[in-house]
Design an enzyme around this catalytic site. Sequence first.
Site, PDB file in Angstrom:
ATOM      1  N   HIS A 134      21.070   1.725   8.090  1.00 47.85           N
ATOM      2  CA  HIS A 134      22.420   1.684   7.507  1.00 47.85           C
ATOM      3  C   HIS A 134      22.763   3.022   6.853  1.00 47.85           C
ATOM      4  O   HIS A 134      23.907   3.477   6.930  1.00 47.85           O
ATOM      5  CB  HIS A 134      22.526   0.534   6.499  1.00 47.85           C
ATOM      6  CG  HIS A 134      22.384  -0.814   7.133  1.00 47.85           C
ATOM      7  ND1 HIS A 134      23.069  -1.175   8.267  1.00 47.85           N
ATOM      8  CD2 HIS A 134      21.613  -1.887   6.814  1.00 47.85           C
ATOM      9  CE1 HIS A 134      22.740  -2.422   8.609  1.00 47.85           C
ATOM     10  NE2 HIS A 134      21.852  -2.864   7.752  1.00 47.85           N
ATOM     11  N   SER A 147      30.838  -7.978   7.468  1.00 45.70           N
ATOM     12  CA  SER A 147      31.619  -9.164   7.826  1.00 45.70           C
ATOM     13  C   SER A 147      31.355 -10.288   6.826  1.00 45.70           C
ATOM     14  O   SER A 147      30.346 -10.286   6.108  1.00 45.70           O
ATOM     15  CB  SER A 147      31.257  -9.629   9.238  1.00 45.70           C
ATOM     16  OG  SER A 147      29.997 -10.278   9.239  1.00 45.70           O
ATOM     17  N   ASP A 172      28.068  -1.135  15.259  1.00 40.39           N
ATOM     18  CA  ASP A 172      26.898  -1.999  15.424  1.00 40.39           C
ATOM     19  C   ASP A 172      25.699  -1.182  15.899  1.00 40.39           C
ATOM     20  O   ASP A 172      25.853  -0.155  16.561  1.00 40.39           O
ATOM     21  CB  ASP A 172      27.236  -3.101  16.444  1.00 40.39           C
ATOM     22  CG  ASP A 172      26.319  -4.305  16.314  1.00 40.39           C
ATOM     23  OD1 ASP A 172      25.545  -4.380  15.339  1.00 40.39           O
ATOM     24  OD2 ASP A 172      26.378  -5.182  17.200  1.00 40.39           O
ATOM     25  N   GLY A 173      24.511  -1.665  15.559  1.00 38.40           N
ATOM     26  CA  GLY A 173      23.287  -1.068  16.089  1.00 38.40           C
ATOM     27  C   GLY A 173      22.476  -0.258  15.086  1.00 38.40           C
ATOM     28  O   GLY A 173      21.494   0.381  15.477  1.00 38.40           O
ATOM     29  N   ARG A 179      22.459 -12.375   5.893  1.00 42.14           N
ATOM     30  CA  ARG A 179      21.266 -11.514   6.103  1.00 42.14           C
ATOM     31  C   ARG A 179      20.356 -11.566   4.866  1.00 42.14           C
ATOM     32  O   ARG A 179      20.786 -12.013   3.808  1.00 42.14           O
ATOM     33  CB  ARG A 179      21.728 -10.084   6.359  1.00 42.14           C
ATOM     34  CG  ARG A 179      22.492  -9.996   7.672  1.00 42.14           C
ATOM     35  CD  ARG A 179      22.739  -8.579   8.076  1.00 42.14           C
ATOM     36  NE  ARG A 179      23.444  -8.546   9.345  1.00 42.14           N
ATOM     37  CZ  ARG A 179      23.518  -7.494  10.132  1.00 42.14           C
ATOM     38  NH1 ARG A 179      22.947  -6.365   9.779  1.00 42.14           N
ATOM     39  NH2 ARG A 179      24.180  -7.550  11.276  1.00 42.14           N
ATOM     40  N   LEU A 231      46.213   9.993   8.156  1.00 38.14           N
ATOM     41  CA  LEU A 231      45.416   8.959   8.834  1.00 38.14           C
ATOM     42  C   LEU A 231      45.218   7.823   7.837  1.00 38.14           C
ATOM     43  O   LEU A 231      44.855   8.072   6.685  1.00 38.14           O
ATOM     44  CB  LEU A 231      44.048   9.540   9.246  1.00 38.14           C
ATOM     45  CG  LEU A 231      43.001   8.545   9.718  1.00 38.14           C
ATOM     46  CD1 LEU A 231      43.285   8.087  11.141  1.00 38.14           C
ATOM     47  CD2 LEU A 231      41.601   9.159   9.683  1.00 38.14           C
ATOM     48  N   LEU A 255      33.695  -9.944  19.660  1.00 34.78           N
ATOM     49  CA  LEU A 255      34.501  -9.481  18.532  1.00 34.78           C
ATOM     50  C   LEU A 255      33.834  -9.751  17.188  1.00 34.78           C
ATOM     51  O   LEU A 255      34.143  -9.095  16.195  1.00 34.78           O
ATOM     52  CB  LEU A 255      35.873 -10.164  18.541  1.00 34.78           C
ATOM     53  CG  LEU A 255      36.926  -9.554  19.460  1.00 34.78           C
ATOM     54  CD1 LEU A 255      38.222 -10.339  19.357  1.00 34.78           C
ATOM     55  CD2 LEU A 255      37.183  -8.089  19.095  1.00 34.78           C
TER      56      LEU A 255
HETATM   57  C1  IPE Z   1      29.513  -7.172  13.419  1.00 32.89           C
HETATM   58  O1  IPE Z   1      28.192  -6.879  13.703  1.00 32.89           O
HETATM   59  C2  IPE Z   1      29.829  -6.858  12.001  1.00 32.89           C
HETATM   60  C3  IPE Z   1      29.863  -5.442  11.657  1.00 32.89           C
HETATM   61  C4  IPE Z   1      29.671  -4.448  12.458  1.00 32.89           C
HETATM   62  C5  IPE Z   1      30.171  -5.183  10.275  1.00 32.89           C
HETATM   63  P1  IPE Z   1      27.052  -7.988  13.615  1.00 32.89           P
HETATM   64  O2  IPE Z   1      25.796  -7.313  13.971  1.00 32.89           O
HETATM   65  O3  IPE Z   1      27.112  -8.669  12.301  1.00 32.89           O
HETATM   66  O4  IPE Z   1      27.519  -9.028  14.735  1.00 32.89           O
HETATM   67  P2  IPE Z   1      26.714 -10.119  15.536  1.00 32.89           P
HETATM   68  O5  IPE Z   1      25.962 -10.937  14.523  1.00 32.89           O
HETATM   69  O6  IPE Z   1      25.780  -9.392  16.450  1.00 32.89           O
HETATM   70  O7  IPE Z   1      27.758 -10.887  16.287  1.00 32.89           O
HETATM   71  C1  IPE Z   2      25.759  -2.862  12.072  1.00 32.31           C
HETATM   72  O1  IPE Z   2      24.421  -2.729  12.416  1.00 32.31           O
HETATM   73  C2  IPE Z   2      25.976  -2.831  10.585  1.00 32.31           C
HETATM   74  C3  IPE Z   2      26.355  -4.134  10.005  1.00 32.31           C
HETATM   75  C4  IPE Z   2      26.546  -5.250  10.650  1.00 32.31           C
HETATM   76  C5  IPE Z   2      26.528  -4.170   8.572  1.00 32.31           C
HETATM   77  P1  IPE Z   2      23.436  -3.970  12.493  1.00 32.31           P
HETATM   78  O2  IPE Z   2      22.722  -4.073  11.184  1.00 32.31           O
HETATM   79  O3  IPE Z   2      24.138  -5.199  12.917  1.00 32.31           O
HETATM   80  O4  IPE Z   2      22.453  -3.475  13.611  1.00 32.31           O
HETATM   81  P2  IPE Z   2      21.699  -4.342  14.707  1.00 32.31           P
HETATM   82  O5  IPE Z   2      22.744  -5.140  15.429  1.00 32.31           O
HETATM   83  O6  IPE Z   2      20.745  -5.219  13.970  1.00 32.31           O
HETATM   84  O7  IPE Z   2      21.014  -3.329  15.569  1.00 32.31           O
HETATM   85 MG    MG Z   3      24.442  -6.066  14.771  1.00 31.40          MG
END
Ligand code: IPE
Ligand code: IPE
Ligand code: MG
Length: 248
Positions: free
Chosen positions: A45, A73, A28-29, A79, A139, A199
């Site tokens: 990304h 997910s 995430d992030g 999105r 792995l 989660l």
């Molecule tokens: C979880 O991250 C899904 C992935 C990392 C693929 P999200 O950014 O989609 O989760 P929420 O919306 O903050 O819960």
């Molecule tokens: C995780 O990063 C990648 C996916 C969920 C596909 P995010 O796109 O959720 O990044 P933030 O949470 O907006 O920073």
């Molecule tokens: Mg996110």
Amino acid sequence: MTDDSPRHDASRALDSTRIPAHVGIIMDGNGRWAQARGLSRSAGHRAGVENLRPVLEAAGEFGIRFLTLYAFSTENWSRPAAEVRALLLLAQSVIDRELDGLAQRGVRLRHLGRREGLEQALLRRLDAAEERTRDNDALTLNIAFNYGGRAEIVDASRLLVRDGVPAHEITEELISSRLATAGQPDLDLVIRTAGEMRLSNFMIWQAAYAEYYSTSTLWPDFGRDDLLLALQAYQSRRRRFGGLDQVS
Ligand code: IPE
Ligand code: IPE
Ligand code: MG
């Protein structure tokens, strides 16, 4: 749940007898990483994808046998279309670019998640990658893409009904055997980057007794030493599985 404390030192050795067999990472992030640089979310990304190789190499170095990466997910379809498109295309290109190297290093690739909704071009690549690496066992790398833990349990339930399993014969083992992770150990450790502590529908069955580790590091910045810190934190935990600590 957070364990970013200075007690953990990247130079401290790991106990090689207590490496988690199965680690899941909620990557995430990427969006926040891009925003901080004035870049598009898609650029975030792309940076996240660049980070896969070093983290995989580190996982191999530390002796992790099963690694599950949450990449897309079932809820991420909500999105903006352009971002979804960018994620789907990135998935294709990363397989094209990384498959040779992964196969050579003995990595077995598995796709976890629903096929419905994914384009043929991506499904063909996922199928080919699974087929080509099926005999590898250094792995196992699960790519959770179009994955949702609830959807996975629904699908497992459908399989049990399809197979004519009577209600009184349904056990936890039987449900596990119909999940996409059948035959794999449950998660020992779930790592989430970017500071969130949830989660988000990731492996809700397999993570029942996992240890959780959250780091404020954004996924594109997460590297070998961050993984090491997570493993050190894991090794400092006591897992009780509902029982009591052994008194020695
Ligand atoms: C979880 O991250 C899904 C992935 C990392 C693929 P999200 O950014 O989609 O989760 P929420 O919306 O903050 O819960
Ligand atoms: C995780 O990063 C990648 C996916 C969920 C596909 P995010 O796109 O959720 O990044 P933030 O949470 O907006 O920073
Ligand atoms: Mg996110």
